[in-house]
Design a protein around this motif. Structure first.
Motif, PDB file in Angstrom:
ATOM      1  N   HIS A 144       0.828  -1.211   0.000  1.00 12.48           N
ATOM      2  CA  HIS A 144       0.000   0.000   0.000  1.00 12.48           C
ATOM      3  C   HIS A 144       0.861   1.259   0.000  1.00 12.48           C
ATOM      4  CE1 HIS A 144      -3.272   2.791   1.029  1.00 12.48           C
ATOM      5  NE2 HIS A 144      -2.483   3.253   1.976  1.00 12.48           N
ATOM      6  N   HIS A 145       2.014   1.189   0.645  1.00 14.28           N
ATOM      7  CA  HIS A 145       2.867   2.366   0.780  1.00 14.28           C
ATOM      8  C   HIS A 145       3.892   2.502  -0.345  1.00 14.28           C
ATOM      9  CE1 HIS A 145       1.207   2.373   4.891  1.00 14.28           C
ATOM     10  NE2 HIS A 145       1.454   3.651   4.859  1.00 14.28           N
ATOM     11  N   LEU A 146       3.770   1.712  -1.398  1.00 15.31           N
ATOM     12  CA  LEU A 146       4.579   1.955  -2.588  1.00 15.31           C
ATOM     13  C   LEU A 146       4.002   3.173  -3.298  1.00 15.31           C
ATOM     14  CD1 LEU A 146       5.130  -1.601  -4.153  1.00 15.31           C
ATOM     15  CD2 LEU A 146       6.764  -0.237  -2.849  1.00 15.31           C
ATOM     16  N   SER A 147       4.786   4.218  -3.420  1.00 19.71           N
ATOM     17  CA  SER A 147       4.271   5.457  -4.000  1.00 19.71           C
ATOM     18  C   SER A 147       4.335   5.464  -5.520  1.00 19.71           C
ATOM     19  CB  SER A 147       5.057   6.658  -3.443  1.00 19.71           C
ATOM     20  OG  SER A 147       6.446   6.490  -3.654  1.00 19.71           O
ATOM     21  N   SER A 148       5.118   4.577  -6.113  1.00 21.59           N
ATOM     22  CA  SER A 148       5.290   4.570  -7.567  1.00 21.59           C
ATOM     23  C   SER A 148       4.303   3.632  -8.246  1.00 21.59           C
ATOM     24  CB  SER A 148       6.729   4.175  -7.914  1.00 21.59           C
ATOM     25  OG  SER A 148       7.089   2.980  -7.237  1.00 21.59           O
ATOM     26  N   LYS A 149       3.045   3.680  -7.834  1.00 21.20           N
ATOM     27  CA  LYS A 149       2.022   2.831  -8.440  1.00 21.20           C
ATOM     28  C   LYS A 149       0.817   3.681  -8.835  1.00 21.20           C
ATOM     29  CE  LYS A 149      -0.241   1.369  -4.110  1.00 21.20           C
ATOM     30  NZ  LYS A 149       0.349   2.393  -3.250  1.00 21.20           N
ATOM     31  N   THR A 150       0.054   3.179  -9.805  1.00 20.97           N
ATOM     32  CA  THR A 150      -1.094   3.911 -10.338  1.00 20.97           C
ATOM     33  C   THR A 150      -2.338   3.034 -10.253  1.00 20.97           C
ATOM     34  OG1 THR A 150       0.353   5.053 -11.907  1.00 20.97           O
ATOM     35  CG2 THR A 150      -2.009   5.150 -12.331  1.00 20.97           C
ATOM     36  N   LEU A 151      -3.421   3.588  -9.741  1.00 20.31           N
ATOM     37  CA  LEU A 151      -4.680   2.850  -9.652  1.00 20.31           C
ATOM     38  C   LEU A 151      -5.276   2.669 -11.051  1.00 20.31           C
ATOM     39  CD1 LEU A 151      -6.901   1.649  -7.773  1.00 20.31           C
ATOM     40  CD2 LEU A 151      -7.968   3.915  -7.782  1.00 20.31           C
ATOM     41  N   VAL A 152      -5.547   1.418 -11.437  1.00 18.16           N
ATOM     42  CA  VAL A 152      -6.087   1.151 -12.772  1.00 18.16           C
ATOM     43  C   VAL A 152      -7.470   0.514 -12.729  1.00 18.16           C
ATOM     44  CG1 VAL A 152      -3.830   0.998 -13.883  1.00 18.16           C
ATOM     45  CG2 VAL A 152      -4.857  -1.066 -12.894  1.00 18.16           C
ATOM     46  N   ALA A 153      -7.820  -0.129 -11.627  1.00 16.72           N
ATOM     47  CA  ALA A 153      -9.127  -0.786 -11.556  1.00 16.72           C
ATOM     48  C   ALA A 153      -9.446  -1.143 -10.113  1.00 16.72           C
ATOM     49  CB  ALA A 153      -9.154  -2.041 -12.429  1.00 16.72           C
TER      50      ALA A 153
END
Length: 267
Positions: A63-72
Motif C-alpha cells: 500500500h505504501h509503494l508510492s510509484s504505483k497507479t490505480l487502474v481498476a
C-alpha cells in the motif's frame, strides 16, 4: 384412557427438511465485477507479474509503494462501500488493482482488503486471473491459518512457506530462477483454503506460473521485515520503486495495538 402428558406424542406430519420446502430460497448474489479507471484499461492487461496481497504485512508494505497507479477496482456487491475513504486507505474494505510504474515490464498489484467467502472465491479468482488480466507469472501473499496447519505454530517465531503450480516448479527444477527463493515448501498434510487456494488453482488451470507464499504470524514487525525482504530481494530486484511515509513505524504501532486488544480479551 391415554395420558396426554406422559405418552409419547405421535410423529409430526412433516419432517424438518420438508418444512424447509415452504421457505423460498434466497435470491442469488450479483456477480463480482471490475471497474476500470479509464476506457483504455478495459482492453485488458498482460503484466509480466501479478502480485495479489491478502496478508496484513504484504498489504501494508505494498500500500505504501508510492510509484504505483490505480487502474481498476474489484467490486463484490455484498461488501458495502459505507465507511470507505475517497482516497485508497488500509482501513477501507476494498480490492484495488494498481500498475507499478516500470519502464521495462508491467507489474500489477492487487490489494484484497476484505474477506472473500469460500463460495465466492472462485468467481473472484476468475476475475483477477485469465480474463481482463492475463499475467505471465503470479505471486499470492497470504497468512498461515493455524486451523489448516499440521503441527504447532510457535507464537514467537516468524516463518514462511511456499506452494507452486506445476509449471512454476517445473521451470525451477529445470534451472530457471524461482520467483521466491530460500523458502521451504508448505508441509505435507497442511492445507490452504479460501481465496488463496482458488487463485493458485486458477493459475494451475490456465497454465500460468504461480507461487503462493504464506507467512506466520499475521502481525508483528519481524513478519513485516520478512515479507519486505522477500519482495525487495527477489521480486523487485532491478526495479525502481519508492515508499512513502514511516510505514514500518506505523505497522509496529498497529501490531502493538492489536496485541493489547487481544490480551485484554483474556484478562
Amino acid at each position: 384412557m391415554d395420558d396426554v402428558i406422559t405418552d409419547i406424542p405421535p410423529p409430526s406430519r412433516f419432517l424438518l427438511e420438508d418444512l424447509n420446502n415452504f421457505t423460498p430460497p434466497p435470491p442469488p448474489l450479483p456477480s463480482p465485477f471490475l471497474v476500470f479507471s479509464s476506457a483504455d484499461s478495459k482492453k485488458g492487461f498482460q503484466p509480466s507479474l501479478l502480485i495479489i496481497a491478502m496478508s496484513s504485512p504484504s498489504l501494508h508494505f505494498l500500500h505504501h509503494l508510492s510509484s504505483k497507479t490505480l487502474v481498476a477496482s474489484l467490486v463484490l456487491p455484498e461488501i458495502p462501500f459505507a465507511g470507505n475513504s475517497v482516497e485508497p486507505s488500509l482501513k477501507d474494505k476494498s480490492c484495488n488493482i494498481y500498475a507499478l510504474n516500470d519502464a521495462e515490464k508491467l507489474i500489477m498489484i492487487v490489494l484484497v482488503q476484505f474477506s472473500v467467502t469460500p463460495e465466492r472465491a472462485h468467481a473472484v479468482a476468475k476475475l483477477l486471473i485469465g480474463e481482463k488480466i492475463i499475467p505471465e507469472r503470479v505471486l499470492i501473499l497470504d497468512s498461515v491459518q493455524s486451523r489448516n496447519f499440521r503441527g504447532k505454530l510457535p507464537p514467537d517465531e516468524t516463518i514462511a512457506f511456499k506452494l507452486e503450480t506445476s509449471l512454476e516448479r517445473k521451470n525451477s527444477d529445470a534451472g530457471d530462477s524461482s520467483l521466491v527463493k530460500g523458502l521451504d515448501y508448505y508441509p505435507s498434510g497442511s492445507i490452504v483454503d479460501g481465496l488463496a487456494a482458488a487463485l493458485l488453482s486458477r493459475c494451475q488451470l490456465k497454465k500460468i506460473k504461480g507461487t503462493l507464499c504464506v507467512s506466520w504470524p499475521d502481525l508483528g514487525f519481524p513478519v513485516m521485515s520478512l515479507i519486505k525482504s522477500l519482495l525487495v530481494r527477489d521480486v523487485f530486484a532491478g526495479i525502481n520503486y519508492t515508499t512513502d511515509g514511516d510505514y514500518e513505524d506505523e505497522y509496529l504501532r498497529l501490531s502493538r495495538r492489536k496485541d493489547r486488544i487481544d490480551s485484554d480479551l483474556y484478562t
